[in-house]
Design an enzyme around this catalytic site. Structure first.
Site, PDB file in Angstrom:
ATOM      1  NE  ARG A  76      14.974   1.979 -42.661  1.00 19.75           N
ATOM      2  CZ  ARG A  76      14.065   2.800 -43.190  1.00 19.75           C
ATOM      3  NH1 ARG A  76      12.892   2.335 -43.575  1.00 19.75           N
ATOM      4  NH2 ARG A  76      14.317   4.088 -43.323  1.00 19.75           N
TER       5      ARG A  76
ATOM      6  CE  LYS B 281       6.839   5.690 -46.879  1.00 25.31           C
ATOM      7  NZ  LYS B 281       7.406   6.309 -45.669  1.00 25.31           N
TER       8      LYS B 281
ATOM      9  NE  ARG C 245      15.383   9.524 -44.024  1.00 31.05           N
ATOM     10  CZ  ARG C 245      15.654   8.302 -43.554  1.00 31.05           C
ATOM     11  NH1 ARG C 245      16.789   8.074 -42.905  1.00 31.05           N
ATOM     12  NH2 ARG C 245      14.811   7.333 -43.738  1.00 31.05           N
TER      13      ARG C 245
ATOM     14  NE  ARG D 265      17.221   3.811 -46.408  1.00 26.55           N
ATOM     15  CZ  ARG D 265      15.950   4.180 -46.490  1.00 26.55           C
ATOM     16  NH1 ARG D 265      15.006   3.274 -46.616  1.00 26.55           N
ATOM     17  NH2 ARG D 265      15.634   5.459 -46.430  1.00 26.55           N
TER      18      ARG D 265
ATOM     19  NE  ARG E 283      10.201  11.391 -49.085  1.00 26.05           N
ATOM     20  CZ  ARG E 283      10.366  10.068 -48.985  1.00 26.05           C
ATOM     21  NH1 ARG E 283       9.926   9.261 -49.914  1.00 26.05           N
ATOM     22  NH2 ARG E 283      10.993   9.583 -47.937  1.00 26.05           N
TER      23      ARG E 283
HETATM   24  P1  ADP Z   1      11.987   6.735 -46.001  1.00 27.03           P
HETATM   25  O1  ADP Z   1      10.546   6.537 -46.329  1.00 27.03           O
HETATM   26  O2  ADP Z   1      12.506   5.750 -45.024  1.00 27.03           O
HETATM   27  O3  ADP Z   1      12.337   8.158 -45.648  1.00 27.03           O
HETATM   28  P2  ADP Z   1      12.740   6.344 -48.818  1.00 27.03           P
HETATM   29  O4  ADP Z   1      13.482   5.108 -49.146  1.00 27.03           O
HETATM   30  O5  ADP Z   1      11.324   6.482 -49.286  1.00 27.03           O
HETATM   31  O6  ADP Z   1      12.888   6.498 -47.261  1.00 27.03           O
HETATM   32  O7  ADP Z   1      13.526   7.620 -49.396  1.00 27.03           O
HETATM   33  C1  ADP Z   1      14.881   7.853 -49.110  1.00 27.03           C
HETATM   34  C2  ADP Z   1      15.289   9.238 -49.625  1.00 27.03           C
HETATM   35  O8  ADP Z   1      15.151   9.294 -51.063  1.00 27.03           O
HETATM   36  C3  ADP Z   1      14.469  10.422 -49.107  1.00 27.03           C
HETATM   37  O9  ADP Z   1      14.894  10.876 -47.834  1.00 27.03           O
HETATM   38  C4  ADP Z   1      14.718  11.450 -50.218  1.00 27.03           C
HETATM   39  O10 ADP Z   1      15.985  12.035 -50.107  1.00 27.03           O
HETATM   40  C5  ADP Z   1      14.717  10.605 -51.476  1.00 27.03           C
HETATM   41  N1  ADP Z   1      13.363  10.501 -52.055  1.00 27.03           N
HETATM   42  C6  ADP Z   1      12.573   9.387 -52.078  1.00 27.03           C
HETATM   43  N2  ADP Z   1      11.394   9.641 -52.648  1.00 27.03           N
HETATM   44  C7  ADP Z   1      11.411  10.970 -52.983  1.00 27.03           C
HETATM   45  C8  ADP Z   1      10.481  11.857 -53.579  1.00 27.03           C
HETATM   46  N3  ADP Z   1       9.261  11.450 -53.963  1.00 27.03           N
HETATM   47  N4  ADP Z   1      10.849  13.155 -53.764  1.00 27.03           N
HETATM   48  C9  ADP Z   1      12.041  13.585 -53.418  1.00 27.03           C
HETATM   49  N5  ADP Z   1      12.980  12.817 -52.826  1.00 27.03           N
HETATM   50  C10 ADP Z   1      12.675  11.517 -52.609  1.00 27.03           C
END
Ligand code: ADP
Length: 190
Positions: free
Chosen positions: A128, A14, A146, A134, A89
């Site tokens: 990554r 993404k 996750r 990260r 999400r």
């Molecule tokens: P990825 O898509 O690689 O899992 P992101 O950078 O989108 O990673 O998100 C990292 C973390 O941030 C998630 O695992 C979660 O803990 C938190 N997070 C991100 N977006 C949301 C959301 N919309 N609702 C709740 N937690 C979120």
């Protein structure tokens, strides 16, 4: 205004695809993951609350991300729309988004969903981790959580958006350029 949702499991690509999409269609990229990571880096109260949850591979509370998104909708100007990356999400977040947009007579334009198989998620995140460092990519058990969180809480959104006819699935397996062309082909229809 256009409101695109970029959807897909962790590691689907993404973030990589988002930069090309925002440039081509003059959108503001709103990544809740990135917004949360900058709160953590700045040491804010919100960042402190989010840190432990993110590092455990859990979600932060819905109200927290909903508030971040709504304030960006109000403050960002000079774009033709928004690209939501990592939001919504959960079903509750999707409903909150609908009501935020509804207040202004707007709606979700399209959901662009990048799909990859579970085995590839682990592989991409491992790669990554070696580049970006990260904290939530470093431990296998966190990545596994996750993926589980994605299946339990986020995947139900596929049916939620399919019911609106705005859901478009893209095959995320292939080179970055191949996936980008598939995405552009879909987005050009809106
Ligand atoms: P990825 O898509 O690689 O899992 P992101 O950078 O989108 O990673 O998100 C990292 C973390 O941030 C998630 O695992 C979660 O803990 C938190 N997070 C991100 N977006 C949301 C959301 N919309 N609702 C709740 N937690 C979120």
């Amino acid at each position: 205004m256009k409101y695109y949702i970029l959807f897909g499991p962790p590691g689907a690509g993404k973030g990589t695809q988002a930069s090309a999409m925002v440039e081509k269609f003059n959108l503001c990229h709103l990544s809740t993951g990135e917004l949360l990571r900058s709160e953590i880096a700045a040491g804010t109260q919100l960042g402190l609350q989010a840190k432990a949850l993110i590092e455990a591979g859990s979600l932060v509370p819905d109200e927290v991300v909903e508030g971040m998104i709504e304030s960006k909708f109000k403050s960002v100007q000079g774009v033709d729309g928004f690209l939501l990356d990592g939001f919504p999400r959960t079903i509750a977040q999707a409903e909150a988004l609908d009501s935020m947009l509804d207040k202004n007579g707007e709606k979700v334009t399209a959901v662009v969903s990048i799909m990859i198989p579970d085995e590839m998620i682990m592989e991409r995140i491992r790669h990554r981790a070696s580049i970006e460092g990260r904290a939530d990519d470093a431990k296998e058990e966190v990545v596994a959580n996750r993926i589980k969180t994605y299946h339990d809480k986020t995947e139900p959104l596929v049916d939620f958006y399919k019911a609106t006819d705005r859901y478009h699935e893209i095959d995320g397996v292939g080179t970055i350029d191949e996936v980008r062309s598939r995405i552009f082909e879909t987005m050009e229809k809106f």
